[in-house]
Design a protein around this motif. Structure first.
Motif, PDB file in Angstrom:
ATOM      1  N   MET A   1       0.827  -1.205   0.000  1.00  0.00           N
ATOM      2  CA  MET A   1       0.000   0.000   0.000  1.00  0.00           C
ATOM      3  C   MET A   1       0.864   1.259   0.000  1.00  0.00           C
ATOM      4  O   MET A   1       0.541   2.239  -0.668  1.00  0.00           O
TER       5      MET A   1
ATOM      6  N   GLN B   1       2.243   2.469  -3.344  1.00  0.00           N
ATOM      7  CA  GLN B   1       1.366   3.325  -4.159  1.00  0.00           C
ATOM      8  C   GLN B   1       1.465   4.784  -3.713  1.00  0.00           C
ATOM      9  O   GLN B   1       0.972   5.675  -4.394  1.00  0.00           O
TER      10      GLN B   1
ATOM     11  N   VAL C   1      -5.360  -4.026   7.228  1.00  0.00           N
ATOM     12  CA  VAL C   1      -5.541  -3.640   5.826  1.00  0.00           C
ATOM     13  C   VAL C   1      -6.591  -2.536   5.701  1.00  0.00           C
ATOM     14  O   VAL C   1      -6.417  -1.577   4.939  1.00  0.00           O
ATOM     15  N   ILE C   2      -7.672  -2.674   6.456  1.00  0.00           N
ATOM     16  CA  ILE C   2      -8.705  -1.627   6.432  1.00  0.00           C
ATOM     17  C   ILE C   2      -8.121  -0.297   6.894  1.00  0.00           C
ATOM     18  O   ILE C   2      -8.344   0.756   6.278  1.00  0.00           O
TER      19      ILE C   2
ATOM     20  N   ASN D   1      -4.944   0.648   6.875  1.00  0.00           N
ATOM     21  CA  ASN D   1      -4.012   1.136   5.856  1.00  0.00           C
ATOM     22  C   ASN D   1      -4.742   1.841   4.724  1.00  0.00           C
ATOM     23  O   ASN D   1      -4.346   2.915   4.268  1.00  0.00           O
ATOM     24  N   TYR D   2      -5.813   1.210   4.259  1.00  0.00           N
ATOM     25  CA  TYR D   2      -6.580   1.785   3.144  1.00  0.00           C
ATOM     26  C   TYR D   2      -7.129   3.160   3.514  1.00  0.00           C
ATOM     27  O   TYR D   2      -7.042   4.109   2.733  1.00  0.00           O
TER      28      TYR D   2
ATOM     29  N   PHE E   1      -5.135   6.070   1.369  1.00  0.00           N
ATOM     30  CA  PHE E   1      -5.898   6.533   0.211  1.00  0.00           C
ATOM     31  C   PHE E   1      -6.953   7.579   0.568  1.00  0.00           C
ATOM     32  O   PHE E   1      -7.497   8.222  -0.326  1.00  0.00           O
TER      33      PHE E   1
END
Length: 448
Positions: free
Chosen positions: A34, A37, A171-172, A174-175, A179
């Motif tokens: 992540m 990106q 992961v949630i 991080n997103y 982002f």
């Protein structure tokens, strides 16, 4: 509780450990993927910080390793109360130790990064990650100890389910922070750090609940600090930690050499090793499952079964690791493109993955045989050999081949290969000598 009563196979014991380790690695790779990106520099900064944190985790691991071995041996010898006492004293020790190291990381992270001499453009983000994740590293200390206890009691699935939940939450998080959906501020490395800490905190709550449910009366033991258990923990844990500390210390020295080559070389190392982790996780899972089984066998003094178990596990590990290394090498370029579009990084990273075909079978020797030696109580010999090989071969050759002879990361990987194979073959010879049959701690304690 012993394995012969439950007839638990290596496969039944190992596959949840495999999934758990896979998900732990996935959590680290989720951060890397992540962040890739977001910025390659951020990836390098987190990679360097994790090099420091892995050294700290080793400090926690010496108690967790002792816990796993002693609980397994006590259960194998049907000493149920002693097994619970070991688990409780381990949690208390690692909690205190974890708080101490967390405070030290929080207070001196700037000085630590300065010692590593990382590029100036990476220091800000590296410091942020190290401060937040390192400052709460005591949480990981407790998770490691509780997980080691559950696995020794053969509740490997429970630890796996908790890790699944932690990964999903990570992961949630991080997103959300990388982002920035729904107007959430984009925090980059800081957001990844927060996500890691929050997911681990929730994981600690969950594993504490499971520990109480699965091991009734675990916290109702009469002795919180039984002297013999503490001595045995230290006798197993400190040498085991010495080996891991030597490895991580040597890796930090090699990272320092790579930093001389520049940020691109550091980033390539991070990407290549992230992929390599998925290759050797099979051997790592097999080694942990084998350690638990041999611990039980040593507890009931079934030495011949222990000997045969190690050899069988080693053969399985080598075959699987070699096969996975070939598969990853064949698909190295598209796999690296998941992380980066930099053609130079992809080209060099692919070469390193091909070299891994030679490296990974050698690593299997170390993972499986050293875990077996530890489970049998033979903990000092791997440390002595490890320190000599890691520093005398790996670090020395990394500098000689990588820096002096100008081979760069390829020279570093050649040094890794030489180190793993030399240590691995020496460990196999040690196991075949059977001198470890006189090292079992449960037997010694009972004889006194």
């Amino acid at each position: 509780m012993s394995l012969d009563k439950k007839k638990l196979s290596l496969y039944a014991l190992t596959w949840p450990i495999f999934v758990e380790i896979f998900l732990h690695m996935l959590m680290g790779n989720a951060d890397t993927l992540m962040l890739s990106q977001y910025s390659d520099d951020s990836v390098a900064a987190v990679g360097v910080s994790n090099q420091v944190l892995s050294l700290i985790i080793v400090m926690f691991g010496f108690v967790a390793t002792g816990t796993s071995i002693l609980v397994s041996q006590n259960l194998g010898a049907d000493k149920i109360t002693s097994a619970r006492e070991v688990a409780v004293v381990s949690l208390i020790i690692n909690l205190a130790f974890g708080f101490l190291l967390s405070v030290l990381i929080f207070a001196f992270n700037g000085q630590i990064l300065s010692l590593m001499d990382i590029p100036q453009e990476l220091r800000g983000e590296a410091s942020t990650y190290l401060t937040i994740v390192g400052g709460f590293s005591f949480i990981q200390a407790l998770i490691m100890t509780a997980g080691a206890t559950l696995r020794s009691y053969e509740f490997t699935k429970d630890a796996m389910y908790i890790t699944i939940g932690m990964n999903i939450l990570n992961v949630i998080g991080n997103y959300l922070f990388i982002f920035g959906p729904f107007g959430i501020p984009v925090l980059g490395v800081e957001g990844v750090s927060i996500s890691t800490v929050v997911s681990r905190t929730i994981g600690l709550i969950a594993i504490s609940f499971v520990l109480v449910k699965r091991i009734p009366g675990i916290f109702s033991v009469n002795r919180l600090f039984p002297v013999q258990h503490i001595k045995d923990l230290l006798r197993i844990g400190i040498p085991s930690a010495g080996e891991h500390l030597s490895y991580n210390g040597s890796q930090m020295a090699i990272t320092y050499f790579i930093a001389i080559l520049g940020t691109e070389a550091l980033t390539t190392k991070v990407y290549a090793q992230n992929l390599m982790m998925f290759i050797f996780l099979f051997a790592l899972a097999i080694s942990q499952g084998t350690q638990i089984m041999i611990g039980h066998m040593i507890g009931r003094k079934d030495f011949q079964s222990a000997y045969e178990r190690c050899i069988k596990s080693l053969k399985t590990s080598i075959i699987i690791s070699l096969g996975m290394a070939v598969i990853f090498a064949l698909f190295s370029e598209p796999l690296l493109r998941i992380f980066t579009s930099n053609d130079d990084i992809i080209y060099l990273g692919s070469i390193l993955i091909w070299l891994t075909i030679i490296l990974e079978p050698g690593r299997s020797f170390n993972l499986v045989v050293i875990s077996s030696l530890r489970a049998a109580g033979d903990v000092k010999f791997p440390v002595y050999v490890g320190i000599l090989s890691m520093w005398g071969v790996s670090v020395f050759l990394s500098y000689l081949l990588g820096i002096v002879f100008g081979l760069g990361l390829i020279g570093v990987w050649i040094s890794f290969i030489a180190d793993e194979w030399l240590r691995g073959l020496i460990m196999l010879r040690r196991w075949r000598s059977k001198v470890w049959m006189d090292k079992g701690f449960i037997g010694k304690a009972s004889a006194k």
